[in-house]
Design an enzyme around this catalytic site. Structure first.
Site, mmCIF file in Angstrom:
data_model
loop_
_atom_site.group_PDB
_atom_site.id
_atom_site.type_symbol
_atom_site.label_atom_id
_atom_site.label_comp_id
_atom_site.label_asym_id
_atom_site.label_seq_id
_atom_site.Cartn_x
_atom_site.Cartn_y
_atom_site.Cartn_z
ATOM 1 N N GLY A 276 0.794 -1.227 0.000
ATOM 2 C CA GLY A 276 0.000 0.000 0.000
ATOM 3 C C GLY A 276 0.820 1.267 0.000
ATOM 4 O O GLY A 276 0.260 2.354 0.177
ATOM 5 N N PRO A 319 4.847 -4.725 -1.297
ATOM 6 C CA PRO A 319 4.603 -3.603 -2.201
ATOM 7 C C PRO A 319 4.284 -4.085 -3.613
ATOM 8 O O PRO A 319 4.931 -5.013 -4.120
ATOM 9 C CB PRO A 319 5.935 -2.845 -2.188
ATOM 10 C CG PRO A 319 6.952 -3.882 -1.846
ATOM 11 C CD PRO A 319 6.277 -4.916 -1.003
ATOM 12 N N GLY A 320 3.286 -3.492 -4.228
ATOM 13 C CA GLY A 320 2.989 -3.773 -5.633
ATOM 14 C C GLY A 320 3.210 -2.505 -6.431
ATOM 15 O O GLY A 320 4.175 -2.351 -7.182
ATOM 16 N N ARG A 321 2.309 -1.551 -6.181
ATOM 17 C CA ARG A 321 2.344 -0.263 -6.886
ATOM 18 C C ARG A 321 3.719 0.412 -6.801
ATOM 19 O O ARG A 321 4.209 0.952 -7.800
ATOM 20 C CB ARG A 321 1.294 0.639 -6.222
ATOM 21 C CG ARG A 321 1.133 2.015 -6.793
ATOM 22 C CD ARG A 321 0.248 2.862 -5.848
ATOM 23 N NE ARG A 321 -0.832 2.066 -5.319
ATOM 24 C CZ ARG A 321 -2.043 2.006 -5.836
ATOM 25 N NH1 ARG A 321 -2.342 2.731 -6.887
ATOM 26 N NH2 ARG A 321 -2.980 1.243 -5.288
ATOM 27 N N TYR A 362 -11.691 4.970 -9.218
ATOM 28 C CA TYR A 362 -11.233 5.505 -7.934
ATOM 29 C C TYR A 362 -11.128 7.025 -7.931
ATOM 30 O O TYR A 362 -10.586 7.594 -6.984
ATOM 31 C CB TYR A 362 -9.839 4.963 -7.598
ATOM 32 C CG TYR A 362 -9.713 3.470 -7.519
ATOM 33 C CD1 TYR A 362 -10.605 2.709 -6.766
ATOM 34 C CD2 TYR A 362 -8.677 2.817 -8.171
ATOM 35 C CE1 TYR A 362 -10.469 1.335 -6.688
ATOM 36 C CE2 TYR A 362 -8.529 1.439 -8.090
ATOM 37 C CZ TYR A 362 -9.435 0.712 -7.348
ATOM 38 O OH TYR A 362 -9.291 -0.644 -7.265
ATOM 39 N N CYS A 389 -17.611 4.517 -25.101
ATOM 40 C CA CYS A 389 -18.965 5.092 -25.079
ATOM 41 C C CYS A 389 -19.421 5.301 -23.651
ATOM 42 O O CYS A 389 -20.296 4.571 -23.150
ATOM 43 C CB CYS A 389 -19.914 4.180 -25.834
ATOM 44 S SG CYS A 389 -19.539 4.230 -27.573
ATOM 45 N N GLU A 390 -18.798 6.259 -22.986
ATOM 46 C CA GLU A 390 -19.066 6.499 -21.575
ATOM 47 C C GLU A 390 -18.442 7.860 -21.278
ATOM 48 O O GLU A 390 -17.248 8.042 -21.508
ATOM 49 C CB GLU A 390 -18.386 5.366 -20.772
ATOM 50 C CG GLU A 390 -18.205 5.607 -19.301
ATOM 51 C CD GLU A 390 -19.509 5.509 -18.528
ATOM 52 O OE1 GLU A 390 -20.286 4.579 -18.783
ATOM 53 O OE2 GLU A 390 -19.738 6.384 -17.681
ATOM 54 N N TYR A 419 -2.061 -1.712 -11.658
ATOM 55 C CA TYR A 419 -3.533 -1.722 -11.717
ATOM 56 C C TYR A 419 -4.080 -1.049 -12.980
ATOM 57 O O TYR A 419 -5.168 -0.494 -12.964
ATOM 58 C CB TYR A 419 -4.130 -1.096 -10.437
ATOM 59 C CG TYR A 419 -3.549 -1.727 -9.193
ATOM 60 C CD1 TYR A 419 -3.875 -3.040 -8.845
ATOM 61 C CD2 TYR A 419 -2.624 -1.050 -8.407
ATOM 62 C CE1 TYR A 419 -3.302 -3.650 -7.735
ATOM 63 C CE2 TYR A 419 -2.048 -1.656 -7.289
ATOM 64 C CZ TYR A 419 -2.392 -2.944 -6.968
ATOM 65 O OH TYR A 419 -1.827 -3.547 -5.875
HETATM 66 C C1 LIG Z 1 -2.922 -8.171 0.716
HETATM 67 C C2 LIG Z 1 -2.337 -7.169 -0.193
HETATM 68 N N1 LIG Z 1 -1.005 -6.999 -0.191
HETATM 69 C C3 LIG Z 1 -0.430 -6.092 -1.010
HETATM 70 C C4 LIG Z 1 -1.170 -5.312 -1.861
HETATM 71 C C5 LIG Z 1 -0.465 -4.348 -2.760
HETATM 72 O O1 LIG Z 1 -0.831 -3.046 -2.569
HETATM 73 P P1 LIG Z 1 -0.013 -1.891 -3.309
HETATM 74 O O2 LIG Z 1 0.078 -2.268 -4.748
HETATM 75 O O3 LIG Z 1 -0.821 -0.665 -3.105
HETATM 76 O O4 LIG Z 1 1.338 -1.834 -2.677
HETATM 77 C C6 LIG Z 1 -2.565 -5.447 -1.884
HETATM 78 C C7 LIG Z 1 -3.381 -4.609 -2.788
HETATM 79 O O5 LIG Z 1 -4.565 -4.616 -2.848
HETATM 80 C C8 LIG Z 1 -3.171 -6.419 -1.033
HETATM 81 O O6 LIG Z 1 -4.495 -6.605 -1.030
#
Ligand SMILES: Cc1ncc(COP(=O)(O)O)c(C=O)c1O
Length: 461
Positions: A276, A319-321, A362, A389-390, A419
């Site tokens: 997150g 971390p993903g984002r 979002y 079309c939105e 995402y």
């Molecule tokens: C359990 C869990 N871990 C990690 C993440 C990754 O979040 P982010 O991409 O914001 O770091 C998420 C995103 O929804 C999640 O649900």
């Protein structure tokens, strides 16, 4: 933004843009925090990534196209590894997953979170060592859990009593002892959009801490003795800039850890604080560095453990984002420019909500730049919209582009690694764009463009 069926409410017109958005002194300038690290504007005025002009990328691969700066992605993995050397960093594959990215993150020493059978299949087919995979999800099927056990994934983050029963039965059948974490809903609402904040109590993920379900889940696993309970897990939301949410979450989850020790005499050896961590989508965002994050998270965990008289557990984060988001930009071609008599200028590009749903879903903010050339025109406040079309099909709500932006120009939107492709759709039967990785001046297709034949191949009626 409030919306009705046809998109934004027509009365909600603000053609000044948000207060934080200022007309730039130089409309061609690239704000470094928003762009992959190798992005520059070349001598011809066009944006280049790792030395390769976006004009060449568009000529070879078409538009829209997601452009991944491979060195940038790898450097973000390394930054996290360096900041968390004794912890485990799980890349959250939901942000964006394909085989090439699995290999990159594996080579950079990260672990990987998946949350469906499809993500698991992608990870395994790219050679991710199964012991470095974590399996998430609030509704994992029996088949998915069975596959995870057969593959030997390193840990499963259990999310419901039903899942504990399913997994226990599957483990007994196979004579294995899978490692699990209990996902705890800690009642912390991260400061972000409601639909992506995932730790207030009224939500589908995890076991409630306040209601006692989280403690009962841990007791059940320990008492049954079939699954190996390694620790607790908490994920409080997305695009978070303020560490205080992690502080409250760590305090609550470690209090539960102490409760489990007191009740069962077991100190769980691991703790996962989720992901997150926020990134810069616009100049209003000021994210922490991985080093800062590591310092703050360690301090929080150390002091809470001292307060509860607990040994400090092995920490992991997800971390993903923050890893893939800033490493990618989307390149579009402008199709039409519509000036509504001073009310607003709409710049329509050849993609939209099918390749980036986050603005519509979002109310996310993005930025954009004219990428195929530099311009001497004045900055003009514009709205970048898609071809769907939105009327809520908005990519960038407000951005200053040169006033001479015109059909045929390329526009680039940074921060689209997370995402966007992973949430892409075929709305209006628009094929999904490809992903191109650029490194040392060379472009490599890592996800090909979907074709109309692909769409028709599914239509067997
Ligand atoms: C359990 C869990 N871990 C990690 C993440 C990754 O979040 P982010 O991409 O914001 O770091 C998420 C995103 O929804 C999640 O649900």
């Amino acid at each position: 933004m409030r919306a009705h069926e046809a998109g934004a409410l027509h009365a909600d017109i603000n053609n000044q843009g948000p207060a934080w958005l200022r007309a730039p002194a130089d409309v061609n300038a690239l704000v470094p925090a928003l762009w992959p690290r190798s992005v520059t504007r070349g001598a011809d005025g066009a944006v280049a990534v790792a030395g390769l002009s976006v004009r060449d990328i568009a000529a070879e691969f078409g538009t829209p196209v997601y452009v991944l700066d491979e060195a940038d992605l790898r450097s973000r993995c390394r930054d996290f590894r360096a900041a968390f050397p004794t912890e485990d960093v799980f890349y959250a594959g939901k942000a964006f997953l394909c085989r090439a990215v699995v290999r990159m993150i594996a080579e950079e020493g990260l672990h990987l979170d998946v949350c469906t059978g499809g993500e698991l299949a992608t990870a395994l087919s790219a050679g991710m060592p199964p012991e470095r995979i974590g399996f998430h999800g609030n509704n994992k099927s029996v088949a998915e859990l069975g596959r995870a056990l057969d593959a030997g994934v390193g840990r499963i983050i259990v999310d419901s009593f039903t899942e504990i029963d399913r997994l226990t039965a599957l483990a007994r059948e196979r004579g294995v002892r899978p490692r699990v974490l209990v996902r705890v809903t800690v009642g912390v609402e991260a400061h972000t959009h409601e639909f992506i904040a995932t730790a207030h109590e009224d939500q589908k993920f995890g076991f409630s801490l306040a209601g006692g379900a989280a403690a009962n889940a841990a007791f059940k696993i320990l008492d049954e003795g079939v699954l190996e309970l390694r620790g607790l897990h908490s994920h409080i939301g997305s695009q978070i800039f303020d560490a205080s949410g992690f502080e409250v979450s760590a305090r609550r989850v470690l209090a539960l850890q102490a409760q489990i020790r007191d009740a069962r005499g077991v100190e769980l050896p691991e703790l996962d604080l989720g992901g997150g961590f926020g990134i810069a989508y616009t100049t209003q965002d000021d994210p922490a560095t991985p080093q800062d994050l590591a310092k703050r998270l360690r301090k929080i965990v150390d002091s809470e453990c001292a307060a509860e008289n607990l040994a400090v557990p092995h920490l992991s984060i997800e971390p993903g984002r923050a890893i893939v988001g800033p490493a990618v930009f989307t390149l579009y071609e402008v199709g039409t420019v519509k000036d509504l008599d001073g009310l607003r200028t709409y710049v329509s590009v050849d993609g939209g909500m099918s390749d980036n749903i986050r603005t519509a879903l979002y109310d996310a903010s993005y930025s954009a730049t004219l990428a195929s050339r530099a311009s001497t025109a004045q900055p003009l406040l514009a709205r970048v919209v898609g071809k769907h079309c939105e009327s809520g099909d908005i990519v960038v709500k407000d951005e200053f582009l040169p006033a001479d932006v015109q059909p045929g120009d390329l526009v680039a939107v940074p921060g689209t690694g997370a995402y966007c492709r992973s949430m892409a759709s075929n709305y209006n039967h628009v094929p999904r764009p490809p992903v191109v990785a650029v490194r040392d001046g060379q472009a490599r297709l890592i996800v090909r463009r979907e074709t109309e034949d692909d769409l028709l191949a599914l239509d067997v009626g």
